[in-house]
Design an enzyme around this catalytic site. Structure first.
Site, PDB file in Angstrom:
ATOM      1  N   ARG A 149      37.125  34.354  29.653  1.00 35.22           N
ATOM      2  CA  ARG A 149      38.100  33.291  30.461  1.00 35.22           C
ATOM      3  C   ARG A 149      39.452  33.349  30.006  1.00 35.22           C
ATOM      4  NH1 ARG A 149      33.854  28.561  28.595  1.00 35.22           N
ATOM      5  NH2 ARG A 149      33.230  30.374  27.263  1.00 35.22           N
TER       6      ARG A 149
ATOM      7  N   GLU B 213      23.878  23.049  28.095  1.00 33.51           N
ATOM      8  CA  GLU B 213      25.164  23.891  28.378  1.00 33.51           C
ATOM      9  C   GLU B 213      25.381  23.011  29.791  1.00 33.51           C
ATOM     10  OE1 GLU B 213      26.960  25.752  26.366  1.00 33.51           O
ATOM     11  OE2 GLU B 213      25.322  24.784  25.095  1.00 33.51           O
TER      12      GLU B 213
ATOM     13  N   ASN C 275      28.989  18.995  22.158  1.00 28.95           N
ATOM     14  CA  ASN C 275      28.622  19.833  20.790  1.00 28.95           C
ATOM     15  C   ASN C 275      29.854  20.650  20.641  1.00 28.95           C
ATOM     16  OD1 ASN C 275      27.360  21.635  19.353  1.00 28.95           O
ATOM     17  ND2 ASN C 275      26.723  23.025  20.975  1.00 28.95           N
TER      18      ASN C 275
ATOM     19  N   SER D  27      88.151  42.887  12.274  1.00 31.74           N
ATOM     20  CA  SER D  27      87.519  42.554  13.664  1.00 31.74           C
ATOM     21  C   SER D  27      87.155  44.023  14.497  1.00 31.74           C
ATOM     22  CB  SER D  27      88.149  41.754  14.523  1.00 31.74           C
ATOM     23  OG  SER D  27      88.689  40.653  14.001  1.00 31.74           O
TER      24      SER D  27
ATOM     25  N   ALA E 268      91.484  46.389  12.110  1.00 29.71           N
ATOM     26  CA  ALA E 268      90.801  46.051  13.244  1.00 29.71           C
ATOM     27  C   ALA E 268      90.458  47.243  14.252  1.00 29.71           C
ATOM     28  CB  ALA E 268      91.424  44.970  13.921  1.00 29.71           C
TER      29      ALA E 268
END
Ligand code: UD1
Ligand code: CA
Length: 430
Positions: free
Chosen positions: A8, A145, A160, A379, A397
């Site tokens: 399932r 069941e 159950n 940077s 940079a």
């Protein structure tokens, strides 16, 4: 019992291996069984994927169920592994991940106290759907069941749980007599319950008040329900132990994560694997941390992605849109924004500029970037690894750093800027 097909789920992965917060379904069940103190654990696994399932059960014994002939058959396959065992056998389904050690011990205590040879746990649920119905009558207790039940039996709201305690001898005796004369052509373990009574021994159905602990996962809908309940349980355990979790509703924490009291987890944050946060460490908002270690006062976020092997020493920080992997960041060092730092070691008090990238992969191998203490990178620096920057080094940079930068030196690697005066006017006049 983990020998079922899990049809399932509509998945190629065996049901009991579907993960919930870093642990397979079966791992949750085994954790509860171990914590309850079971001294001998037998896991029934399917023949296909037996190795994959066996890999997650630790020191428990493995029994392969050759054909999926039902839960009664599963237990029958496990019986030889219990050779010489007398006493109470606890049977749990591998697909009920909400079980707790407390619940299992309560059930065992009730079983022992009653003196019964069998106890089946049950719970009340408004719409019992696919669960077996518990039918109590003067003739005794029987479980039907859903697929075998009459319309009237389907109305019964006592379900159950798939959780039982049986005296080993009573179990051996009654398993042998099970038949598969039912809607699914399977050997049903619940049929053992009336069989024990028929053998003249006492059986009980023990109702558990907190039905959420018994949720069985058969579909992905139930998997999601179980995950949400376990997510809340994990978050609450951390809150009660002193961790700061700003928004429990948007915090996702694996079962294997460690949070010290007074760490802070901000909203929309996912903590995975062996991630640990020390006191004063902060993660998030909007961050994902996998197998990462944050020492005291370290921060990751907002919008940080810390991958496996990231270690932020005390007061180190990784900020917005930065990703790290296999990287150690020394005390007080920072990767504040827009960077990727992988396979790197950064010393103390260093600052990695915005937009820095470690080019750590040459298409075949990963290479290391080593950065010293008090380093300032400009940077847009790219580190073409393997490469090393000494203490107090600086990069300009926009530099693509292919050679080591010695301690205290500036490394700059970019074309010089060219100025063309009166360019706009010349273009206009042309
Ligand atoms: C089972 C019970 C049902 C109960 C429910 C609770 C039976 C016949 N029915 O139904 O009364 O309400 O659990 O959750 O027992 N398994 C095996 N081998 C098999 C078949 C199953 O090892 O041949 C294992 C599965 O991996 C699973 C567990 O047993 O962990 C339960 O099997 P499942 O098919 O999910 O039973 P349910 O239909 O949920
Ligand atoms: Ca089930």
């Amino acid at each position: 019992m983990a020998g079922g097909k899990g049809t399932r789920m509509r998945s190629a992965l065996p049901k009991v291996l579907h993960p919930i917060w870093g642990r397979p379904l079966l791992g949750w069940v085994l954790a509860a069984v171990r914590e309850a103190g079971a001294d001998r654990i037998v896991v029934v696994v399917p023949p296909t994927e037996a190795d994959a399932v066996a890999a997650v059960v630790g020191d428990a014994a493995i029994v392969v169920q050759p054909d999926q002939l039902g839960t009664g058959d599963a237990v029958r396959c496990a019986v030889p592994a219990l050779e010489g065992f007398a006493g109470d056998v606890l049977i749990v389904s591998g697909d009920t991940p909400l079980l707790t050690a407390e619940l299992l011990n309560d059930l065992l205590a009730a079983h022992v106290e009653s003196g019964a040879a069998g106890t089946a746990a049950t719970f009340r649920v408004a719409e019992p759907g696919g669960y077996g119905r518990v039918l109590r009558s003067d003739a005794g207790i029987r479980i039907v069941e859903a697929k075998d039940a009459t319309a009237a039996e389907l109305e019964v709201t006592e379900a159950n749980a798939g959780l039982y305690v049986f005296d080993a001898d009573a179990l051996r005796l009654t398993l042998a007599g099970l038949t598969n004369d039912n809607a699914q052509g399977e050997y049903y373990l619940p049929d053992v319950v009336p069989a024990i009574a028929a053998a003249g021994l006492a059986v009980r159905a023990a109702e558990v008040t907190d039905a959420s602990l018994l949720l069985g996962v058969n579909t992905r809908v139930e998997l999601a329900e179980a995950a949400e309940l376990l997510r809340t349980r994990i978050v609450e355990q951390h809150l009660l132990a002193g961790a700061g979790i700003v928004d429990p509703a948007t915090t996702y924490i694996d079962a294997t994560v460690t949070l010290a009291p007074d760490c802070v987890v901000h909203p929309f944050t996912i903590l995975r694997g062996t991630t640990s946060l020390a006191a004063g460490a902060e993660a998030g908002p909007h961050s994902v941390l996998t197998d990462a270690v944050l020492d005291s006062g370290a921060q990751a976020g907002p919008f940080a992605h810390l991958r496996a092997g990231t270690h932020l020493h005390a007061d180190a920080r990784v900020g917005a849109f930065a990703e790290t992997k296999n990287t150690t960041l020394g005390a007080r060092s920072k990767i504040p924004h827009l960077s990727y730092v992988g396979d790197a070691t950064v010393g103390e008090d260093s600052n990695i500029g915005a937009g820095n990238i470690t080019a750590n992969y040459d298409g075949t191998n990963k290479h290391q970037t080593t950065i010293g203490d008090r380093v300032r990178t400009g940077s847009d620096t790219v580190f073409v690894a393997p490469v090393e920057l000494g203490d107090d080094a600086v990069t300009g940079a926009g530099s693509i750093i292919t050679d080591d930068v010695p301690a205290g030196a500036l490394g700059i690697a970019r074309a010089r800027q060219v100025i063309k005066e009166h360019y706009a006017k010349r273009k206009r006049d042309a």
